[in-house]
Design a protein around this motif. Structure first.
Motif, PDB file in Angstrom:
ATOM      1  N   SER A  44      69.786  13.347  39.212  1.00 15.10           N
ATOM      2  CA  SER A  44      68.170  13.589  38.766  1.00 15.10           C
ATOM      3  C   SER A  44      67.578  12.687  38.709  1.00 15.10           C
ATOM      4  O   SER A  44      67.986  11.509  38.687  1.00 15.10           O
ATOM      5  CB  SER A  44      68.552  14.379  37.291  1.00 15.10           C
ATOM      6  OG  SER A  44      69.080  13.346  36.203  1.00 15.10           O
ATOM      7  N   VAL A  52      64.635  16.026  36.651  1.00 15.34           N
ATOM      8  CA  VAL A  52      64.477  17.063  37.632  1.00 15.34           C
ATOM      9  C   VAL A  52      65.772  16.813  38.425  1.00 15.34           C
ATOM     10  O   VAL A  52      65.991  15.620  39.241  1.00 15.34           O
ATOM     11  CB  VAL A  52      63.466  16.797  38.529  1.00 15.34           C
ATOM     12  CG1 VAL A  52      63.315  18.196  39.526  1.00 15.34           C
ATOM     13  CG2 VAL A  52      62.082  17.272  37.549  1.00 15.34           C
ATOM     14  N   GLU A  53      66.636  17.934  38.787  1.00 17.56           N
ATOM     15  CA  GLU A  53      67.714  17.893  39.871  1.00 17.56           C
ATOM     16  C   GLU A  53      67.308  17.443  40.945  1.00 17.56           C
ATOM     17  O   GLU A  53      66.448  18.273  41.447  1.00 17.56           O
ATOM     18  CB  GLU A  53      68.354  19.098  39.681  1.00 17.56           C
ATOM     19  CG  GLU A  53      69.355  19.428  38.410  1.00 17.56           C
ATOM     20  CD  GLU A  53      70.428  18.322  38.098  1.00 17.56           C
ATOM     21  OE1 GLU A  53      71.374  18.289  38.943  1.00 17.56           O
ATOM     22  OE2 GLU A  53      70.085  17.398  37.081  1.00 17.56           O
ATOM     23  N   THR A  57      71.863  21.941  44.222  1.00 22.11           N
ATOM     24  CA  THR A  57      71.559  22.876  43.347  1.00 22.11           C
ATOM     25  C   THR A  57      72.230  24.097  43.380  1.00 22.11           C
ATOM     26  O   THR A  57      72.156  24.997  42.358  1.00 22.11           O
ATOM     27  CB  THR A  57      69.893  23.068  43.539  1.00 22.11           C
ATOM     28  OG1 THR A  57      70.002  23.481  44.767  1.00 22.11           O
ATOM     29  CG2 THR A  57      69.273  21.662  43.187  1.00 22.11           C
ATOM     30  N   CYS A 315      60.244  15.977  44.158  1.00 21.73           N
ATOM     31  CA  CYS A 315      60.601  16.507  42.818  1.00 21.73           C
ATOM     32  C   CYS A 315      59.274  16.530  42.068  1.00 21.73           C
ATOM     33  O   CYS A 315      58.749  15.553  42.000  1.00 21.73           O
ATOM     34  CB  CYS A 315      61.651  15.525  42.302  1.00 21.73           C
ATOM     35  SG  CYS A 315      63.281  15.597  42.928  1.00 21.73           S
ATOM     36  N   ARG A 316      59.070  17.687  41.467  1.00 27.38           N
ATOM     37  CA  ARG A 316      57.744  17.592  40.790  1.00 27.38           C
ATOM     38  C   ARG A 316      57.784  18.632  39.357  1.00 27.38           C
ATOM     39  O   ARG A 316      58.756  19.021  39.074  1.00 27.38           O
ATOM     40  CB  ARG A 316      56.773  18.468  41.857  1.00 27.38           C
ATOM     41  CG  ARG A 316      56.445  18.030  43.019  1.00 27.38           C
ATOM     42  CD  ARG A 316      55.574  18.736  43.561  1.00 27.38           C
ATOM     43  NE  ARG A 316      54.157  18.719  42.968  1.00 27.38           N
ATOM     44  CZ  ARG A 316      53.148  19.196  43.313  1.00 27.38           C
ATOM     45  NH1 ARG A 316      52.957  19.703  44.630  1.00 27.38           N
ATOM     46  NH2 ARG A 316      51.919  19.361  42.675  1.00 27.38           N
ATOM     47  N   SER A 317      56.746  18.164  38.847  1.00 28.81           N
ATOM     48  CA  SER A 317      56.544  18.883  37.669  1.00 28.81           C
ATOM     49  C   SER A 317      55.246  19.655  37.713  1.00 28.81           C
ATOM     50  O   SER A 317      54.129  19.000  37.692  1.00 28.81           O
ATOM     51  CB  SER A 317      56.572  18.182  36.374  1.00 28.81           C
ATOM     52  OG  SER A 317      56.172  18.899  34.854  1.00 28.81           O
ATOM     53  N   GLN A 359      63.798  24.908  38.710  1.00 26.05           N
ATOM     54  CA  GLN A 359      64.980  24.766  37.771  1.00 26.05           C
ATOM     55  C   GLN A 359      64.975  25.490  36.334  1.00 26.05           C
ATOM     56  O   GLN A 359      65.772  25.459  35.666  1.00 26.05           O
ATOM     57  CB  GLN A 359      65.369  23.259  37.860  1.00 26.05           C
ATOM     58  CG  GLN A 359      65.503  22.764  39.133  1.00 26.05           C
ATOM     59  CD  GLN A 359      65.553  21.474  39.381  1.00 26.05           C
ATOM     60  OE1 GLN A 359      65.831  20.650  38.393  1.00 26.05           O
ATOM     61  NE2 GLN A 359      65.488  20.876  40.625  1.00 26.05           N
ATOM     62  N   ASP A 360      63.703  25.816  35.967  1.00 32.44           N
ATOM     63  CA  ASP A 360      63.609  26.446  34.616  1.00 32.44           C
ATOM     64  C   ASP A 360      63.424  27.945  34.609  1.00 32.44           C
ATOM     65  O   ASP A 360      63.327  28.834  33.895  1.00 32.44           O
ATOM     66  CB  ASP A 360      62.286  25.903  34.299  1.00 32.44           C
ATOM     67  CG  ASP A 360      62.512  24.328  33.628  1.00 32.44           C
ATOM     68  OD1 ASP A 360      63.175  23.898  33.297  1.00 32.44           O
ATOM     69  OD2 ASP A 360      61.420  23.501  34.319  1.00 32.44           O
ATOM     70  N   GLU A 372      56.857  23.474  35.345  1.00 32.48           N
ATOM     71  CA  GLU A 372      58.078  23.944  35.498  1.00 32.48           C
ATOM     72  C   GLU A 372      58.510  22.570  36.715  1.00 32.48           C
ATOM     73  O   GLU A 372      58.102  22.193  37.334  1.00 32.48           O
ATOM     74  CB  GLU A 372      58.404  24.996  36.015  1.00 32.48           C
ATOM     75  CG  GLU A 372      57.667  25.609  37.147  1.00 32.48           C
ATOM     76  CD  GLU A 372      58.013  26.953  37.531  1.00 32.48           C
ATOM     77  OE1 GLU A 372      59.192  27.497  37.723  1.00 32.48           O
ATOM     78  OE2 GLU A 372      57.008  27.897  37.758  1.00 32.48           O
ATOM     79  N   ARG A 373      59.872  22.290  36.420  1.00 32.22           N
ATOM     80  CA  ARG A 373      60.669  21.363  37.240  1.00 32.22           C
ATOM     81  C   ARG A 373      61.107  22.083  38.570  1.00 32.22           C
ATOM     82  O   ARG A 373      61.672  23.008  38.735  1.00 32.22           O
ATOM     83  CB  ARG A 373      61.986  20.797  36.579  1.00 32.22           C
ATOM     84  CG  ARG A 373      61.778  20.218  35.171  1.00 32.22           C
ATOM     85  CD  ARG A 373      62.996  19.714  34.614  1.00 32.22           C
ATOM     86  NE  ARG A 373      63.848  21.150  34.273  1.00 32.22           N
ATOM     87  CZ  ARG A 373      65.036  21.176  34.162  1.00 32.22           C
ATOM     88  NH1 ARG A 373      65.896  20.217  34.356  1.00 32.22           N
ATOM     89  NH2 ARG A 373      65.787  22.282  34.047  1.00 32.22           N
ATOM     90  N   LEU A 375      62.233  21.296  43.046  1.00 29.79           N
ATOM     91  CA  LEU A 375      62.614  20.392  43.861  1.00 29.79           C
ATOM     92  C   LEU A 375      62.281  21.255  45.130  1.00 29.79           C
ATOM     93  O   LEU A 375      62.493  22.488  45.365  1.00 29.79           O
ATOM     94  CB  LEU A 375      64.272  20.109  43.894  1.00 29.79           C
ATOM     95  CG  LEU A 375      64.951  19.638  45.007  1.00 29.79           C
ATOM     96  CD1 LEU A 375      64.339  18.158  45.302  1.00 29.79           C
ATOM     97  CD2 LEU A 375      66.335  19.672  45.034  1.00 29.79           C
TER      98      LEU A 375
END
Length: 513
Positions: A44, A52-53, A57, A315-317, A359-360, A372-373, A375
């Protein structure tokens, strides 16, 4: 000599499983990991302070880990929280073109019928039946045991099984075989994507990879905390069973004296004695001499032309609007052949297929409030640091990724995120050129080119996604299992690792890309 001391190089999932089984058997085991935490590719990254993974996945074949834990006196369910997925993935091609596949086979049949018609739904039924047949044919003689040669495989299935081997179409490409089941090009894209699970092109990979459809149909699981949490659980159990795991310990060389392993040397000059070494490293790194010339001669080189796919990941939020994401969503490019032609020629596709792991998201797609997380991943050629992509090429890739998502209406709002490209992946996994799956599975002989656990260098064993039985979390775990079994069998028989050793029966277990 330290006859019951083992050094495991690398705390990826294969090395962790090997260490766990060997420590449970009573051996003195030291795992050396140059990174700061276990997991290898099961990793992560922190984005805005949130993990974030950034690796695998999708978790299939849960029972592989159930068996591994049980064999070592533990229960997987006590160590990680798992939830079965009712929806396997959502697939999108453009406005209004959307198809979900489900854990329930009949629900998938109905969804395909509504999406592409009854004829395609019937093709899906036949495809699933053939995928199950392929899996049943290969699971026992190929996946469970030591790496067979083509002759070995034929011998293991016996005369009665030769017809089964022929029916799984080893000499036909996956893309060609899919034409026997689907006329709709979108469905050929969807199921052709299974080749990328082992870093390969559907236009060059064998039809045997249709077995992935059967594996996913047997269950996809969500792991609370992601697959990096699963890696930590295996590391924790290995430590409980007596293994020592040292982080920040980089191996410079496998030490060899009088033609056999005697330990490893760290980059700071420390020698750790052991007469058995399990190398959980890509065979390309070994073959390139990154662990010494003796190991390189025992393994042989992997040419750049044999490399599997790499990737560009972001990888983002972010806030996702305009499209109903599920945990796993695939946005297909318009021209699959052009996409893989570009990769084969060493270029980034101009209209890539994009995989997004939200991922959420709950199983029904329910989103959390706020960012949200995510990939996001596109396939890329493994050019690594020898021919790195320029910043402008990576920026263009991010633009085409965003454009592909927008085709289906998805907008991501937030900071740009953390980008990892093939050169970055080579930095994480040296000697690979950024290839994430070892050798590409191109051609019917590709699976037989992956080395097995035993090597020609006495005392050296191999584990990981670049060796038999192949890439992917369960496959890599199985390779660690096979490496431990081979080592223990050789200790019992009083011999060192060598390809010239007699074959040994292996314990059970299976896996999947």
């Amino acid at each position: 000599m330290h006859e019951r001391s083992v050094v495991v190089i690398g705390a990826g999932i294969a090395g962790l499983v090997a260490a766990l089984r060997l420590a449970h058997a009573g051996l003195s085991v030291t795992v050396l990991e140059r990174g700061a935490r276990p997991g290898g590719k099961m990793r992560s990254v922190a984005v805005d302070g949130v993990p974030v993974e950034a690796g695998p996945t999708v978790f299939t074949m849960r029972w592989i880990f159930d068996e591994i834990f049980a064999e070592c006196g533990a229960d997987l369910a006590d160590r990680v929280v798992l939830q079965p997925a009712a929806t396997l993935a959502r697939h999108a091609w453009g406005p209004g073109e959307q198809l979900d596949l489900f854990a329930d086979h009949d629900a998938s049949v109905e969804a395909i019928a509504a999406f592409a018609g009854a004829r395609e739904a019937e093709g899906y039924r036949r495809f699933c039946a053939r995928a199950a047949e392929v899996y049943r044919t290969l699971e026992g003689p190929f996946i469970r045991g030591e790496r067979p040669s083509p002759v070995d495989l034929a011998a293991r299935v016996g005369l009665s099984g030769l017809g089964d081997l022929w029916r799984i179409q080893p000499f036909t490409t996956l893309w060609s075989a899919l034409g026997d089941y689907f006329a709709d090009p979108r469905l050929r894209q969807l199921f052709g994507r299974y080749a990328t699970y082992c870093g390969s092109s559907p236009f060059e990979a064998p039809a045997t990879l249709m077995l992935v459809a059967h594996v996913e149909a047997q269950g996809v699981w969500y792991v609370e905390g992601g697959l990096s949490r699963l890696a930590r659980a295996v590391a924790e159990l290995a430590a409980e069973r007596g293994a020592t795991i040292r982080y920040g310990a980089e191996v410079a060389r496998i030490a060899v004296e009088r033609g056999a392993c005697v330990g490893v040397d760290l980059i700071d000059g420390e020698r750790i004695p052991a007469d058995r070494i399990v190398a959980n490293a890509d065979v390309a790194a070994l073959g390139a001499g990154l662990f010494g010339s003796e190991a390189a001669r025992a393994i042989g080189k992997v040419s750049p032309g044999e490399r599997s796919l790499s990737a560009v990941t972001v990888c983002r939020s972010a806030r996702a609007t305009g499209f109903p994401l599920l945990r796993h969503t695939v946005f297909f490019g318009a021209d699959y052949a052009a996409e893989f032609d570009a990769i084969r020629c060493g270029r980034l596709p101009t209209d890539p297929t994009v995989y997004v792991c939200a991922q959420d998201r709950a199983d029904d797609g329910t989103a959390i409030a706020g960012p949200e997380r995510l990939l996001c991943l596109v396939n890329a050629p493994a050019r690594g640091r020898a021919q790195p992509f320029t910043p402008s090429e990576i920026a263009a890739c991010e633009t085409t990724l965003t454009r592909r998502l927008a085709t289906s209406g998805l907008t991501l709002e937030g900071a740009p995120g953390i980008v990892t490209d093939p050169a970055d992946f080579e930095g994480l996994f040296p000697g690979t050129g950024g290839a994430l799956y070892g050798r590409a599975s191109h051609g019917w002989m590709a699976s037989f080119k992956r080395p097995g656990a035993r090597t020609a260098l006495p005392g050296l064993y191999l584990a990981g996604g670049s060796v038999h039985p192949g890439p992917g979390v369960p496959m890599a775990a199985q390779s660690g299992r096979l490496a431990a079994d081979s080592l223990l069998a050789d200790l019992k028989a009083g011999r060192a690792s060598t390809r010239r050793s007699p074959r040994t029966a292996m314990s059970g277990g299976t896996s999947t890309p």
